[in-house]
Scaffold this active site. Sequence first.
Site, PDB file in Angstrom:
ATOM      1  N   SER A   1     -11.571 -11.211   1.426  1.00 44.39           N
ATOM      2  CA  SER A   1     -12.843 -11.220   1.264  1.00 44.39           C
ATOM      3  C   SER A   1     -13.042 -12.381   1.081  1.00 44.39           C
ATOM      4  O   SER A   1     -14.566 -12.699   0.973  1.00 44.39           O
ATOM      5  CB  SER A   1     -12.492  -9.797  -0.529  1.00 44.39           C
ATOM      6  OG  SER A   1     -12.592  -9.074  -0.112  1.00 44.39           O
TER       7      SER A   1
ATOM      8  N   HIS B   1      -8.516  -4.245   4.567  1.00 43.52           N
ATOM      9  CA  HIS B   1      -8.584  -2.996   3.391  1.00 43.52           C
ATOM     10  C   HIS B   1      -8.828  -2.040   4.071  1.00 43.52           C
ATOM     11  O   HIS B   1      -7.846  -0.581   3.820  1.00 43.52           O
ATOM     12  CB  HIS B   1      -9.463  -3.341   2.310  1.00 43.52           C
ATOM     13  CG  HIS B   1      -9.864  -3.788   1.790  1.00 43.52           C
ATOM     14  ND1 HIS B   1     -10.698  -5.249   1.195  1.00 43.52           N
ATOM     15  CD2 HIS B   1      -8.296  -4.718   0.706  1.00 43.52           C
ATOM     16  CE1 HIS B   1     -10.163  -6.134   0.914  1.00 43.52           C
ATOM     17  NE2 HIS B   1      -8.828  -6.463   0.262  1.00 43.52           N
TER      18      HIS B   1
ATOM     19  N   LYS C   1     -12.763 -13.521 -13.269  1.00 44.70           N
ATOM     20  CA  LYS C   1     -13.143 -13.300 -11.842  1.00 44.70           C
ATOM     21  C   LYS C   1     -15.275 -13.058 -12.262  1.00 44.70           C
ATOM     22  O   LYS C   1     -15.805 -12.802 -12.843  1.00 44.70           O
ATOM     23  CB  LYS C   1     -13.095 -12.661 -10.961  1.00 44.70           C
ATOM     24  CG  LYS C   1     -11.553 -12.907 -10.613  1.00 44.70           C
ATOM     25  CD  LYS C   1     -10.994 -12.717  -9.407  1.00 44.70           C
ATOM     26  CE  LYS C   1      -9.667 -12.624  -9.061  1.00 44.70           C
ATOM     27  NZ  LYS C   1      -9.662 -11.443  -7.724  1.00 44.70           N
TER      28      LYS C   1
ATOM     29  N   ARG D   1      -0.352  -9.952   4.272  1.00 45.16           N
ATOM     30  CA  ARG D   1      -0.531 -10.317   6.105  1.00 45.16           C
ATOM     31  C   ARG D   1       0.054 -11.161   5.898  1.00 45.16           C
ATOM     32  O   ARG D   1       0.077 -11.007   7.400  1.00 45.16           O
ATOM     33  CB  ARG D   1      -2.388 -10.525   4.939  1.00 45.16           C
ATOM     34  CG  ARG D   1      -3.495  -9.911   4.808  1.00 45.16           C
ATOM     35  CD  ARG D   1      -4.288 -10.854   4.409  1.00 45.16           C
ATOM     36  NE  ARG D   1      -3.679 -10.651   2.657  1.00 45.16           N
ATOM     37  CZ  ARG D   1      -4.981 -10.883   1.680  1.00 45.16           C
ATOM     38  NH1 ARG D   1      -6.280 -11.249   1.539  1.00 45.16           N
ATOM     39  NH2 ARG D   1      -4.339 -11.253   0.606  1.00 45.16           N
TER      40      ARG D   1
HETATM   41  N1  LIG Z   1      -6.331  -7.949   5.971  1.00 51.42           N
HETATM   42  C1  LIG Z   1      -5.656  -7.451   5.034  1.00 51.42           C
HETATM   43  N2  LIG Z   1      -4.119  -6.387   5.198  1.00 51.42           N
HETATM   44  C2  LIG Z   1      -3.623  -6.460   4.388  1.00 51.42           C
HETATM   45  N3  LIG Z   1      -3.820  -6.521   2.883  1.00 51.42           N
HETATM   46  C3  LIG Z   1      -4.867  -6.463   2.802  1.00 51.42           C
HETATM   47  C4  LIG Z   1      -5.584  -7.627   3.073  1.00 51.42           C
HETATM   48  N4  LIG Z   1      -6.198  -7.252   2.242  1.00 51.42           N
HETATM   49  C5  LIG Z   1      -6.544  -7.323   1.351  1.00 51.42           C
HETATM   50  N5  LIG Z   1      -5.070  -6.725   1.291  1.00 51.42           N
HETATM   51  C6  LIG Z   1      -4.173  -6.317   0.363  1.00 51.42           C
HETATM   52  O1  LIG Z   1      -5.516  -5.031  -0.199  1.00 51.42           O
HETATM   53  C7  LIG Z   1      -4.488  -5.460  -1.776  1.00 51.42           C
HETATM   54  C8  LIG Z   1      -6.198  -6.161  -3.110  1.00 51.42           C
HETATM   55  O2  LIG Z   1      -6.628  -7.319  -2.417  1.00 51.42           O
HETATM   56  P1  LIG Z   1      -8.069  -8.011  -2.456  1.00 51.42           P
HETATM   57  O3  LIG Z   1      -8.668  -6.522  -3.033  1.00 51.42           O
HETATM   58  O4  LIG Z   1      -7.193  -9.309  -3.511  1.00 51.42           O
HETATM   59  O5  LIG Z   1      -8.490  -7.884  -1.699  1.00 51.42           O
HETATM   60  P2  LIG Z   1      -8.956  -9.567  -0.969  1.00 51.42           P
HETATM   61  O6  LIG Z   1      -9.179  -9.728   0.829  1.00 51.42           O
HETATM   62  O7  LIG Z   1      -7.147 -10.099  -0.478  1.00 51.42           O
HETATM   63  O8  LIG Z   1      -9.418 -10.195  -1.984  1.00 51.42           O
HETATM   64  P3  LIG Z   1      -9.862 -11.856  -2.342  1.00 51.42           P
HETATM   65  O9  LIG Z   1      -9.621 -12.658  -1.766  1.00 51.42           O
HETATM   66  O10 LIG Z   1     -10.804 -12.084  -3.020  1.00 51.42           O
HETATM   67  O11 LIG Z   1      -8.140 -11.828  -3.088  1.00 51.42           O
HETATM   68  C9  LIG Z   1      -3.554  -7.046  -1.949  1.00 51.42           C
HETATM   69  O12 LIG Z   1      -2.820  -6.220  -1.601  1.00 51.42           O
HETATM   70  C10 LIG Z   1      -4.388  -7.578  -0.575  1.00 51.42           C
HETATM   71  O13 LIG Z   1      -2.880  -7.508  -0.141  1.00 51.42           O
HETATM   72 MG   LIG Z   2      -5.888 -11.114  -2.389  1.00 48.27          MG
END
Ligand SMILES: Nc1ncnc2c1ncn2[C@@H]1O[C@H](COP(=O)(O)OP(=O)(O)OP(=O)(O)O)[C@@H](O)[C@H]1O
Ligand SMILES: [Mg+2]
Length: 167
Positions: free
Chosen positions: A131, A20, A44, A93
């Site tokens: 996450s 993030h 959630k 990703r």
């Molecule tokens: N490592 C990463 N690299 C690039 N984009 C990311 C990454 N982690 C999350 N995102 C993007 O950040 C935005 C918010 O994602 P989100 O809050 O769902 O995070 P997450 O890490 O995917 O959490 P969860 O595992 O709870 O789904 C989305 O567009 C997601 O694709």
């Molecule tokens: Mg996610």
Amino acid sequence: MAPSRVAIYPGSFDPLTLGHVDIIERGSALFDSIIVAVLRNVEKSPLFTVDERLEMIRDTFRERGNVEADSFSGLLVDYASSRKATTIVRGIRAISDFEYEFQMALMNRRLAPAIETVFMMPAEEYSYVSSRLVKEVASLGGNVSGLLPEDVEKRLLERVRRKPMEG
Ligand SMILES: Nc1ncnc2c1ncn2[C@@H]1O[C@H](COP(=O)(O)OP(=O)(O)OP(=O)(O)O)[C@@H](O)[C@H]1O
Ligand SMILES: [Mg+2]
């Protein structure tokens, strides 16, 4: 003077990872300001409250004047309009993110044609970080250093030690 370009980066951020952070830094360089918007999602069961998540984002970006943290509920495009944002930022990703993101972007365009969705790729080393995975590894006692901002890592380790994840 040209109107300022405000972007919204929505998500759950439970908690903020370096994936993030990578996307927020890229966005902060590209737009006049970027609002990291934590979704208040009643369905959630999060590990951190919305207020805790906001605090971790604010602490991490204390020194970046154009990064703001806020929370929202309801339709993202309504929130974006209320904040006068022109752009939605999302991170991609892997191919697996694509299908869902594509659907959301086109639905949001249908709801609000003036708001553009922009996708950004993180640095390779964060391209597998989520996450959910970080929480899972931490709760099982695995090493998650280098995947989260230091303060976030501390809080996560405290939290999973006190409250092991179920399931
Ligand atoms: N490592 C990463 N690299 C690039 N984009 C990311 C990454 N982690 C999350 N995102 C993007 O950040 C935005 C918010 O994602 P989100 O809050 O769902 O995070 P997450 O890490 O995917 O959490 P969860 O595992 O709870 O789904 C989305 O567009 C997601 O694709
Ligand atoms: Mg996610």
